[in-house]
Design a protein around this motif. Structure first.
Motif, PDB file in Angstrom:
ATOM      1  N   LEU A   1       3.409   2.453   2.863  1.00  0.00           N
ATOM      2  CA  LEU A   1       2.591   2.484   4.061  1.00  0.00           C
ATOM      3  C   LEU A   1       2.786   1.095   4.776  1.00  0.00           C
ATOM      4  O   LEU A   1       2.851   0.922   6.104  1.00  0.00           O
ATOM      5  CB  LEU A   1       1.372   3.018   3.959  1.00  0.00           C
ATOM      6  N   LEU A   2       2.571   0.155   3.835  1.00  0.00           N
ATOM      7  CA  LEU A   2       2.702  -1.244   4.368  1.00  0.00           C
ATOM      8  C   LEU A   2       2.773  -2.347   3.258  1.00  0.00           C
ATOM      9  O   LEU A   2       2.452  -1.893   2.232  1.00  0.00           O
ATOM     10  CB  LEU A   2       1.465  -1.667   5.437  1.00  0.00           C
ATOM     11  N   SER A   3       3.411  -3.407   3.747  1.00  0.00           N
ATOM     12  CA  SER A   3       3.539  -4.454   2.680  1.00  0.00           C
ATOM     13  C   SER A   3       3.347  -5.783   3.239  1.00  0.00           C
ATOM     14  O   SER A   3       3.514  -6.039   4.558  1.00  0.00           O
ATOM     15  CB  SER A   3       5.093  -4.516   1.963  1.00  0.00           C
ATOM     16  N   VAL A   4       2.779  -6.783   2.423  1.00  0.00           N
ATOM     17  CA  VAL A   4       2.635  -8.155   2.800  1.00  0.00           C
ATOM     18  C   VAL A   4       3.005  -9.156   1.770  1.00  0.00           C
ATOM     19  O   VAL A   4       2.701  -8.668   0.704  1.00  0.00           O
ATOM     20  CB  VAL A   4       1.331  -8.084   3.103  1.00  0.00           C
ATOM     21  N   THR A   5       3.733 -10.035   1.895  1.00  0.00           N
ATOM     22  CA  THR A   5       4.243 -11.264   1.079  1.00  0.00           C
ATOM     23  C   THR A   5       3.548 -12.460   1.556  1.00  0.00           C
ATOM     24  O   THR A   5       3.608 -12.801   2.622  1.00  0.00           O
ATOM     25  CB  THR A   5       5.622 -11.244   0.946  1.00  0.00           C
ATOM     26  N   SER A   6       3.521 -13.369   0.691  1.00  0.00           N
ATOM     27  CA  SER A   6       3.152 -14.671   0.923  1.00  0.00           C
ATOM     28  C   SER A   6       4.416 -15.427   1.732  1.00  0.00           C
ATOM     29  O   SER A   6       4.217 -16.563   2.429  1.00  0.00           O
ATOM     30  CB  SER A   6       2.912 -15.764  -0.133  1.00  0.00           C
ATOM     31  N   LEU A   7       5.520 -14.853   1.672  1.00  0.00           N
ATOM     32  CA  LEU A   7       6.829 -15.373   2.445  1.00  0.00           C
ATOM     33  C   LEU A   7       6.557 -15.142   3.813  1.00  0.00           C
ATOM     34  O   LEU A   7       7.082 -15.867   4.587  1.00  0.00           O
ATOM     35  CB  LEU A   7       8.020 -14.463   1.882  1.00  0.00           C
ATOM     36  N   ASN A   8       5.820 -14.154   4.138  1.00  0.00           N
ATOM     37  CA  ASN A   8       5.938 -13.766   5.813  1.00  0.00           C
ATOM     38  C   ASN A   8       4.504 -14.372   6.390  1.00  0.00           C
ATOM     39  O   ASN A   8       4.253 -14.400   7.722  1.00  0.00           O
ATOM     40  CB  ASN A   8       5.413 -12.308   5.909  1.00  0.00           C
ATOM     41  N   VAL A   9       3.649 -15.286   5.567  1.00  0.00           N
ATOM     42  CA  VAL A   9       2.459 -16.007   6.030  1.00  0.00           C
ATOM     43  C   VAL A   9       3.065 -17.420   6.161  1.00  0.00           C
ATOM     44  O   VAL A   9       2.856 -18.106   5.071  1.00  0.00           O
ATOM     45  CB  VAL A   9       1.351 -15.816   4.963  1.00  0.00           C
ATOM     46  N   LYS A  10       2.777 -17.821   7.413  1.00  0.00           N
ATOM     47  CA  LYS A  10       3.547 -19.201   7.523  1.00  0.00           C
ATOM     48  C   LYS A  10       2.431 -20.500   6.950  1.00  0.00           C
ATOM     49  O   LYS A  10       2.869 -21.032   6.267  1.00  0.00           O
ATOM     50  CB  LYS A  10       3.582 -19.398   9.159  1.00  0.00           C
ATOM     51  N   GLU A  11       1.075 -19.996   6.915  1.00  0.00           N
ATOM     52  CA  GLU A  11       0.177 -20.832   6.466  1.00  0.00           C
ATOM     53  C   GLU A  11       0.170 -20.966   5.013  1.00  0.00           C
ATOM     54  O   GLU A  11      -0.522 -21.896   4.369  1.00  0.00           O
ATOM     55  CB  GLU A  11      -1.284 -20.284   7.016  1.00  0.00           C
ATOM     56  N   ALA A  12       0.769 -20.069   4.272  1.00  0.00           N
ATOM     57  CA  ALA A  12       0.979 -20.126   2.924  1.00  0.00           C
ATOM     58  C   ALA A  12       1.967 -21.127   2.553  1.00  0.00           C
ATOM     59  O   ALA A  12       1.739 -21.029   0.757  1.00  0.00           O
ATOM     60  CB  ALA A  12       1.280 -18.531   2.486  1.00  0.00           C
ATOM     61  N   HIS A  13       2.650 -21.768   3.040  1.00  0.00           N
ATOM     62  CA  HIS A  13       3.599 -22.743   2.638  1.00  0.00           C
ATOM     63  C   HIS A  13       2.943 -24.001   2.364  1.00  0.00           C
ATOM     64  O   HIS A  13       2.366 -24.654   3.148  1.00  0.00           O
ATOM     65  CB  HIS A  13       4.805 -22.877   3.520  1.00  0.00           C
ATOM     66  N   GLY A  14       3.337 -24.771   1.033  1.00  0.00           N
ATOM     67  CA  GLY A  14       2.878 -25.655   0.867  1.00  0.00           C
ATOM     68  C   GLY A  14       1.223 -25.887   0.359  1.00  0.00           C
ATOM     69  O   GLY A  14       0.744 -27.056   0.380  1.00  0.00           O
ATOM     70  N   ILE A  15       0.708 -24.800   0.147  1.00  0.00           N
ATOM     71  CA  ILE A  15      -0.707 -24.581  -0.417  1.00  0.00           C
ATOM     72  C   ILE A  15      -0.773 -24.201  -1.653  1.00  0.00           C
ATOM     73  O   ILE A  15       0.006 -23.699  -2.302  1.00  0.00           O
ATOM     74  CB  ILE A  15      -1.768 -24.114   0.439  1.00  0.00           C
TER      75      ILE A  15
ATOM     76  N   ILE B   1       0.838  -1.146  -0.069  1.00  0.00           N
ATOM     77  CA  ILE B   1      -0.169  -0.040  -0.037  1.00  0.00           C
ATOM     78  C   ILE B   1       0.730   1.158  -0.078  1.00  0.00           C
ATOM     79  O   ILE B   1       1.644   1.243   0.838  1.00  0.00           O
ATOM     80  CB  ILE B   1      -1.050  -0.042   1.307  1.00  0.00           C
ATOM     81  N   ILE B   2       0.837   2.060  -1.148  1.00  0.00           N
ATOM     82  CA  ILE B   2       1.624   3.269  -1.222  1.00  0.00           C
ATOM     83  C   ILE B   2       0.904   4.564  -1.295  1.00  0.00           C
ATOM     84  O   ILE B   2       0.051   4.679  -2.269  1.00  0.00           O
ATOM     85  CB  ILE B   2       2.421   2.814  -2.728  1.00  0.00           C
ATOM     86  N   ASP B   3       1.555   5.328  -0.806  1.00  0.00           N
ATOM     87  CA  ASP B   3       1.147   6.830  -0.949  1.00  0.00           C
ATOM     88  C   ASP B   3       2.068   7.695  -1.979  1.00  0.00           C
ATOM     89  O   ASP B   3       3.331   7.803  -1.605  1.00  0.00           O
ATOM     90  CB  ASP B   3       1.237   7.633   0.435  1.00  0.00           C
ATOM     91  N   ASP B   4       1.495   7.865  -3.183  1.00  0.00           N
ATOM     92  CA  ASP B   4       2.446   8.182  -4.234  1.00  0.00           C
ATOM     93  C   ASP B   4       2.756   9.679  -4.027  1.00  0.00           C
ATOM     94  O   ASP B   4       3.710  10.398  -4.662  1.00  0.00           O
ATOM     95  CB  ASP B   4       1.592   8.153  -5.764  1.00  0.00           C
ATOM     96  N   LYS B   5       2.081  10.647  -3.270  1.00  0.00           N
ATOM     97  CA  LYS B   5       2.365  11.951  -3.077  1.00  0.00           C
ATOM     98  C   LYS B   5       3.616  12.083  -2.398  1.00  0.00           C
ATOM     99  O   LYS B   5       4.340  13.031  -2.590  1.00  0.00           O
ATOM    100  CB  LYS B   5       1.273  12.496  -2.406  1.00  0.00           C
ATOM    101  N   THR B   6       3.948  11.295  -1.323  1.00  0.00           N
ATOM    102  CA  THR B   6       4.957  11.227  -0.619  1.00  0.00           C
ATOM    103  C   THR B   6       6.281  10.303  -0.897  1.00  0.00           C
ATOM    104  O   THR B   6       7.148  10.091  -0.229  1.00  0.00           O
ATOM    105  CB  THR B   6       4.998  11.269   0.910  1.00  0.00           C
ATOM    106  N   ASP B   7       5.640   9.264  -1.851  1.00  0.00           N
ATOM    107  CA  ASP B   7       6.508   8.303  -2.391  1.00  0.00           C
ATOM    108  C   ASP B   7       7.011   7.373  -1.085  1.00  0.00           C
ATOM    109  O   ASP B   7       8.002   6.980  -0.941  1.00  0.00           O
ATOM    110  CB  ASP B   7       7.797   8.558  -3.133  1.00  0.00           C
ATOM    111  N   LYS B   8       6.027   6.982  -0.218  1.00  0.00           N
ATOM    112  CA  LYS B   8       6.290   6.081   0.874  1.00  0.00           C
ATOM    113  C   LYS B   8       5.577   4.969   0.753  1.00  0.00           C
ATOM    114  O   LYS B   8       4.188   4.946   0.421  1.00  0.00           O
ATOM    115  CB  LYS B   8       5.963   6.858   2.210  1.00  0.00           C
TER     116      LYS B   8
END
Length: 117
Positions: free
Chosen positions: A51-65, A42-49
């Motif tokens: 705000l938060l990011s999520v990946t399937s690498l960080n979700v433990k339940e996402a492995h092997g499905i 989730i990106i604020d383009d006005k300030t080029d920041k």
């Protein structure tokens, strides 16, 4: 002369990004899918920041499905984190991918978990 898949996606991506940008009240929800993983920011383009990011690498339940289920988990987690951070409305950036398969599963899961776009 035929263009490659990557060139085609980049052309679509540029066309989409011309008319799409996020700001403080409606940040941009951008997705990226690799062959194995799924990423969202989730990106604020006005300030080029970012705000938060999520990946399937960080979700433990996402492995092997299956990958479509990974995308659903990432969508749900992204929406939960966004609502927690006070972000309810976003602009969805499919990043040149077709709105189909994993991208659609991600978007549907994010909407069910409370994000509006």
């Amino acid at each position: 002369m035929a263009i490659s898949k990557l060139e085609r996606r980049n052309k679509i991506k540029r066309r989409i990004r011309k008319s799409l940008s996020g700001d403080a009240e409606r940040p941009r929800l951008s997705v990226y899918r690799s062959n194995k993983e799924f990423y969202a920011q989730i990106i604020d383009d006005k300030t080029d920041k970012t705000l938060l990011s999520v990946t399937s690498l960080n979700v433990k339940e996402a492995h092997g499905i299956p990958k479509i289920d990974q995308a659903k988990l990432v969508g749900k987690l992204a929406a939960e984190k966004a609502v927690e951070a006070g972000i309810n409305k976003v602009v969805f950036d499919r990043n040149g991918y077709l709105y189909h398969g994993r991208v659609k599963a991600f978007a549907d899961a994010a909407r069910e978990a409370g994000l509006k776009f």
